[in-house]
Design a protein around this motif. Structure first.
Motif, PDB file in Angstrom:
ATOM      1  N   HIS A  22     -46.729   6.320 107.878  1.00 19.98           N
ATOM      2  CA  HIS A  22     -47.567   6.830 108.720  1.00 19.98           C
ATOM      3  C   HIS A  22     -48.002   5.725 109.510  1.00 19.98           C
ATOM      4  O   HIS A  22     -48.176   5.765 110.146  1.00 19.98           O
ATOM      5  CB  HIS A  22     -48.334   7.596 108.412  1.00 19.98           C
ATOM      6  CG  HIS A  22     -48.113   9.171 108.068  1.00 19.98           C
ATOM      7  ND1 HIS A  22     -47.646  10.059 109.060  1.00 19.98           N
ATOM      8  CD2 HIS A  22     -47.990  10.436 106.737  1.00 19.98           C
ATOM      9  CE1 HIS A  22     -47.233  11.142 108.171  1.00 19.98           C
ATOM     10  NE2 HIS A  22     -47.280  10.940 106.880  1.00 19.98           N
ATOM     11  N   GLN A  23     -48.627   4.654 108.140  1.00 20.92           N
ATOM     12  CA  GLN A  23     -48.296   3.319 108.958  1.00 20.92           C
ATOM     13  C   GLN A  23     -47.698   2.582 109.337  1.00 20.92           C
ATOM     14  O   GLN A  23     -47.870   1.335 110.081  1.00 20.92           O
ATOM     15  CB  GLN A  23     -50.253   2.853 107.972  1.00 20.92           C
ATOM     16  CG  GLN A  23     -50.908   3.464 107.832  1.00 20.92           C
ATOM     17  CD  GLN A  23     -51.302   5.235 106.887  1.00 20.92           C
ATOM     18  OE1 GLN A  23     -50.125   4.709 105.849  1.00 20.92           O
ATOM     19  NE2 GLN A  23     -51.966   6.042 107.118  1.00 20.92           N
ATOM     20  N   GLY A  24     -46.351   2.179 108.809  1.00 23.52           N
ATOM     21  CA  GLY A  24     -45.682   1.399 108.611  1.00 23.52           C
ATOM     22  C   GLY A  24     -45.694   0.201 107.578  1.00 23.52           C
ATOM     23  O   GLY A  24     -45.224  -1.178 108.003  1.00 23.52           O
ATOM     24  N   THR A  25     -46.877  -0.209 106.467  1.00 25.07           N
ATOM     25  CA  THR A  25     -47.467  -0.976 106.099  1.00 25.07           C
ATOM     26  C   THR A  25     -46.345  -1.117 104.548  1.00 25.07           C
ATOM     27  O   THR A  25     -46.129  -0.063 104.073  1.00 25.07           O
ATOM     28  CB  THR A  25     -48.642  -0.677 105.115  1.00 25.07           C
ATOM     29  OG1 THR A  25     -49.124   0.169 104.936  1.00 25.07           O
ATOM     30  CG2 THR A  25     -49.724  -1.215 107.115  1.00 25.07           C
ATOM     31  N   VAL A  26     -46.398  -1.956 104.132  1.00 23.23           N
ATOM     32  CA  VAL A  26     -45.797  -2.515 103.234  1.00 23.23           C
ATOM     33  C   VAL A  26     -46.638  -1.244 101.681  1.00 23.23           C
ATOM     34  O   VAL A  26     -47.484  -2.055 101.835  1.00 23.23           O
ATOM     35  CB  VAL A  26     -45.186  -3.457 102.325  1.00 23.23           C
ATOM     36  CG1 VAL A  26     -44.472  -3.923 101.860  1.00 23.23           C
ATOM     37  CG2 VAL A  26     -44.261  -4.393 103.874  1.00 23.23           C
ATOM     38  N   ARG A  27     -45.834  -1.152 100.805  1.00 29.21           N
ATOM     39  CA  ARG A  27     -46.723  -0.008  99.602  1.00 29.21           C
ATOM     40  C   ARG A  27     -46.103  -0.812  98.441  1.00 29.21           C
ATOM     41  O   ARG A  27     -46.848  -1.887  97.496  1.00 29.21           O
ATOM     42  CB  ARG A  27     -46.355   1.397  99.500  1.00 29.21           C
ATOM     43  CG  ARG A  27     -47.045   2.226 100.580  1.00 29.21           C
ATOM     44  CD  ARG A  27     -48.150   2.233 100.532  1.00 29.21           C
ATOM     45  NE  ARG A  27     -48.654   2.818 100.794  1.00 29.21           N
ATOM     46  CZ  ARG A  27     -49.102   4.578 100.908  1.00 29.21           C
ATOM     47  NH1 ARG A  27     -48.075   4.975  99.965  1.00 29.21           N
ATOM     48  NH2 ARG A  27     -49.371   5.238 101.794  1.00 29.21           N
ATOM     49  N   TRP A  28     -44.664  -1.247  98.381  1.00 26.18           N
ATOM     50  CA  TRP A  28     -44.207  -1.693  97.721  1.00 26.18           C
ATOM     51  C   TRP A  28     -42.168  -2.547  97.820  1.00 26.18           C
ATOM     52  O   TRP A  28     -42.428  -1.998  98.758  1.00 26.18           O
ATOM     53  CB  TRP A  28     -43.884  -1.645  96.321  1.00 26.18           C
ATOM     54  CG  TRP A  28     -44.079  -0.219  95.939  1.00 26.18           C
ATOM     55  CD1 TRP A  28     -44.412   1.073  95.954  1.00 26.18           C
ATOM     56  CD2 TRP A  28     -42.464   0.679  95.512  1.00 26.18           C
ATOM     57  NE1 TRP A  28     -43.385   1.971  95.884  1.00 26.18           N
ATOM     58  CE2 TRP A  28     -41.880   1.964  96.235  1.00 26.18           C
ATOM     59  CE3 TRP A  28     -40.996  -0.309  95.836  1.00 26.18           C
ATOM     60  CZ2 TRP A  28     -41.360   2.673  95.524  1.00 26.18           C
ATOM     61  CZ3 TRP A  28     -39.704   0.670  96.451  1.00 26.18           C
ATOM     62  CH2 TRP A  28     -39.862   2.043  96.133  1.00 26.18           C
ATOM     63  N   THR A  29     -42.266  -3.253  97.225  1.00 28.29           N
ATOM     64  CA  THR A  29     -40.511  -4.081  97.477  1.00 28.29           C
ATOM     65  C   THR A  29     -39.892  -4.379  96.458  1.00 28.29           C
ATOM     66  O   THR A  29     -40.448  -4.937  94.898  1.00 28.29           O
ATOM     67  CB  THR A  29     -40.580  -5.278  97.980  1.00 28.29           C
ATOM     68  OG1 THR A  29     -41.027  -5.488  99.485  1.00 28.29           O
ATOM     69  CG2 THR A  29     -39.142  -5.334  97.730  1.00 28.29           C
ATOM     70  N   PHE A  30     -39.139  -3.303  95.977  1.00 26.66           N
ATOM     71  CA  PHE A  30     -37.833  -2.881  94.205  1.00 26.66           C
ATOM     72  C   PHE A  30     -36.837  -4.348  94.406  1.00 26.66           C
ATOM     73  O   PHE A  30     -36.209  -4.815  95.474  1.00 26.66           O
ATOM     74  CB  PHE A  30     -38.107  -2.068  94.511  1.00 26.66           C
ATOM     75  CG  PHE A  30     -36.821  -2.343  92.828  1.00 26.66           C
ATOM     76  CD1 PHE A  30     -37.688  -2.032  91.490  1.00 26.66           C
ATOM     77  CD2 PHE A  30     -35.694  -2.275  92.492  1.00 26.66           C
ATOM     78  CE1 PHE A  30     -37.084  -1.610  89.677  1.00 26.66           C
ATOM     79  CE2 PHE A  30     -34.745  -2.533  91.718  1.00 26.66           C
ATOM     80  CZ  PHE A  30     -35.822  -2.047  90.404  1.00 26.66           C
ATOM     81  N   GLN A  31     -36.792  -5.212  93.404  1.00 22.26           N
ATOM     82  CA  GLN A  31     -35.551  -5.938  93.255  1.00 22.26           C
ATOM     83  C   GLN A  31     -35.010  -5.986  91.632  1.00 22.26           C
ATOM     84  O   GLN A  31     -36.115  -5.628  90.935  1.00 22.26           O
ATOM     85  CB  GLN A  31     -35.678  -7.621  94.123  1.00 22.26           C
ATOM     86  CG  GLN A  31     -36.228  -7.192  95.168  1.00 22.26           C
ATOM     87  CD  GLN A  31     -36.835  -9.048  96.177  1.00 22.26           C
ATOM     88  OE1 GLN A  31     -37.669  -8.800  95.117  1.00 22.26           O
ATOM     89  NE2 GLN A  31     -35.625  -9.730  97.308  1.00 22.26           N
ATOM     90  N   ASP A  32     -34.144  -6.672  91.693  1.00 22.23           N
ATOM     91  CA  ASP A  32     -33.366  -6.752  90.122  1.00 22.23           C
ATOM     92  C   ASP A  32     -33.192  -8.005  89.485  1.00 22.23           C
ATOM     93  O   ASP A  32     -33.209  -8.227  88.884  1.00 22.23           O
ATOM     94  CB  ASP A  32     -32.976  -5.552  89.447  1.00 22.23           C
ATOM     95  CG  ASP A  32     -31.903  -5.520  90.520  1.00 22.23           C
ATOM     96  OD1 ASP A  32     -31.098  -6.306  90.885  1.00 22.23           O
ATOM     97  OD2 ASP A  32     -30.514  -4.617  90.255  1.00 22.23           O
ATOM     98  N   GLY A  33     -33.403  -8.791  90.427  1.00 22.14           N
ATOM     99  CA  GLY A  33     -32.288 -10.019  90.119  1.00 22.14           C
ATOM    100  C   GLY A  33     -31.385 -10.062  90.003  1.00 22.14           C
ATOM    101  O   GLY A  33     -30.395 -11.065  89.344  1.00 22.14           O
TER     102      GLY A  33
END
Length: 437
Positions: free
Chosen positions: A396-407
Motif C-alpha cells: 500500500h505504501q511502496g516502502t521496503v520491509r526487507w531484502t532477502f539474499q543468501d550470498g
C-alpha cells in the motif's frame, strides 16, 4: 491464476539478469508466453516434421532410493544470509526449472529437468515426487497439475494427464476426442496429417484445450472446455486457421479472454458463446494480465494499455517512462491496484480504473521478463538477479520491509511463491522458506 514462478530456459531469448538487451523476438508470437514460439506460418511449413512424443506422468516408486533431506541454511563459514531468517532451506541436485509452472503454487515445489518434488511447508521434507513430461508447460488448478502437449515445440500428445499434489492421485486423464474423419483417434492421422491435444489454460473447474490438425497446407482444429470434476467435454468449437486461439485467459465470473493473432474476443465460459470481438488491433501486444474488469496489455512500444472486458474498448494507456528508455514488463493487478514494473527496476502502483499513481519505488537492480513479482498478504515480493535477492515492498505504501539474499552464486533470477504463512524464495539449486509474519 496470477503470476508466479518463472525462469527462462534460455535467458538470451528474453533478456538477461545483468541488464543487457534481450535478443530480438517477433512480437506477435510473444503475447502470454514465457519464451518465443513458432508462428502458425512456421508450423504450416514444418508440420510434417513434428516429432512424436508422449505426456505420460510417471510416479517415482523406487522405495529403496533414499530421499534427500533439506539441509540447514548456510552457517557462518559459508555464504551469509541477509534479511529474514529462513525456516528451512532445500537444495536440489538439478537446476530449478520453474518457468514451466503457469502460476504460483500454493505450496513449496521444486521442479528440475529430472523431477518435481513436493515439500512439507513446515520443515521442507520431501513428501512425494513424480516425473512430468519434458518440455511441456504445467497448468495449476488448485492442488492439481495438468500437462498435455506443447504448441510449437514438436511435442505431440493425445491426452492431458494430471497429478493431485494433495492426495498423490495420478488417475486424472482426458483423451483426445475422436474427429469425424478419424474415429480411431491416432496422433498420426491418415494422409500425412498430425494431431495434437494442447492444454492451454485452466481455472478451478475447467481445463481449456485444443486439438490441432497439421497438414502441409493447412491447420485446423477444435477447442474444448473439459470439466475437471467429470472429465467430460462441456462444449467445443470447430476452428480454422486465423480463428484459432493463440492465448487463453480464464477470468473470474466464468468468462474467457482469447487472442486470435491481431484480434481479441471474450467468450462465455459456460457455453463458448462469443460476447464481443475486436477489429484488428493497431497495437502489438507482447504480454497481458487480466482481472475481472480489464485486460492490461504491455505493448511492443514499451507502453501499457487497459481494455474494458465489458466491450473490449480501450480505457487508458501509459507511454513508456519519458527519457529513461525503460520498458514495462508484465503487470500484476490485485484489489483495484495495478502494480507496474519496468526493466530499469522502477515499481509503480496505480489505480486500475484510471491509472492514477499511488506510489513509486526505484529498486537497486534491473528487472527482466524472468522476474515475476508476487503479492503475499500485504507484501509485494519482487525478485531480482541472484546477487541482488528479493525485495519485499509494502503493497500500500511502496516502502521496503526487507531484502532477502543468501550470498550464494548463481546464474538465474530469483523466483517467488507464497501460501498464507510462508514465502518460498528460490534460485539455481536452493529454495528457502521465509515466514511472512
Amino acid at each position: 491464476m496470477g503470476a508466479g514462478w518463472s525462469f527462462d530456459e534460455d535467458a538470451a531469448e528474453h533478456g538477461r539478469a545483468d541488464g543487457s538487451e534481450p535478443a530480438e523476438v517477433e512480437p506477435d508470437v510473444l503475447e502470454g508466453d514465457r519464451r518465443p514460439r513458432r508462428t502458425r506460418r512456421g508450423l504450416l511449413l514444418g508440420g510434417a516434421a513434428l516429432l512424436a512424443g508422449g505426456t505420460a506422468w510417471a510416479l517415482s516408486t523406487d522405495a529403496s532410493a533414499p530421499a534427500p533431506t533439506p539441509r540447514a541454511a548456510p552457517d557462518s563459514a559459508g555464504p551469509r544470509i541477509s534479511g529474514p531468517k529462513p525456516l528451512w532451506t532445500y537444495r536440489s541436485d538439478g537446476l530449478l526449472d520453474l518457468a514451466r509452472l503457469d502460476a504460483p503454487p500454493r505450496r513449496p515445489l521444486v521442479l528440475t529437468d529430472q523431477e518435481l518434488t513436493v515439500l512439507a511447508p513446515a520443515n521442507g521434507t520431501p513428501v512425494r515426487r513424480f516425473t512430468p513430461p519434458e518440455k511441456v508447460d504445467l497448468l495449476t488448478a488448485g492442488s492439481l497439475l495438468l500437462a498435455g502437449g506443447a504448441p510449437g515445440l514438436g511435442m505431440l500428445s493425445d491426452r492431458i494427464s494430471g497429478y493431485d499434489l494433495a492426495t498423490g492421485s495420478t488417475d486424472w486423464q482426458f483423451a483426445l476426442p475422436a474427429a469425424p474423419d478419424d474415429p480411431t483417434r491416432p496422433v498420426e492421422s491418415p494422409g500425412g496429417a498430425t494431431r495434437s491435444l494442447v492444454a492451454r489454460a485452466c481455472d478451478e473447474t475447467t481445463v481449456y484445450c485444443s486439438t490441432e490438425v497439421y497438414t502441409l497446407n493447412n491447420i485446423t482444429g477444435r477447442f474444448f472446455a473439459v470439466s475437471l470434476l467429470t472429465r467430460q467435454v462441456r462444449w467445443e468449437q470447430s476452428q480454422q486457421l486465423g480463428e484459432m486461439y493463440d492465448v487463453v485467459h480464464p477470468i473470474e465470473g466464468g468468462r474467457l479472454l482469447v487472442s486470435m493473432g491481431p484480434r481479441l474476443s471474450l467468450l462465455d465460459g459456460r457455453d463458448g458463446r462469443r460476447l464481443w470481438i475486436t477489429d484488428r488491433l493497431a497495437d502489438t501486444v507482447v504480454q497481458r494480465a487480466v482481472d475481472d474488469q480489464r485486460s492490461y496489455e504491455v505493448l511492443a512500444d514499451g507502453g501499457v494499455l487497459a481494455r474494458s472486458l465489458a466491450d473490449g474498448t480501450e480505457k487508458w494507456r501509459l507511454a513508456p517512462h519519458p527519457g529513461s528508455g525503460d520498458r514495462y514488463l508484465r503487470p500484476l493487478p490485485s484489489g483495484g491496484r495495478l502494480y507496474l514494473f519496468t526493466d530499469g527496476g522502477r515499481v509503480t502502483a496505480v489505480d486500475t480504473a484510471d491509472a492514477t499513481a499511488r506510489w513509486e519505488h526505484q529498486l537497486p537492480f534491473r528487472l527482466d521478463v524472468r522476474s515475476r513479482p508476487v503479492l503475499a498478504g500485504d507484501l509485494l515480493l519482487v525478485p531480482g538477479p541472484t546477487k541482488d535477492g528479493v525485495v519485499a515492498l509494502a503493497a500500500h505504501q511502496g516502502t521496503v520491509r526487507w531484502t532477502f539474499q543468501d550470498g550464494e552464486p548463481g546464474v538465474d533470477v530469483w523466483a517467488v511463491a507464497a501460501d498464507d504463512q510462508h514465502a518460498y524464495l528460490g534460485h539455481d539449486h536452493a529454495l528457502h522458506a521465509v515466514p511472512l509474519a
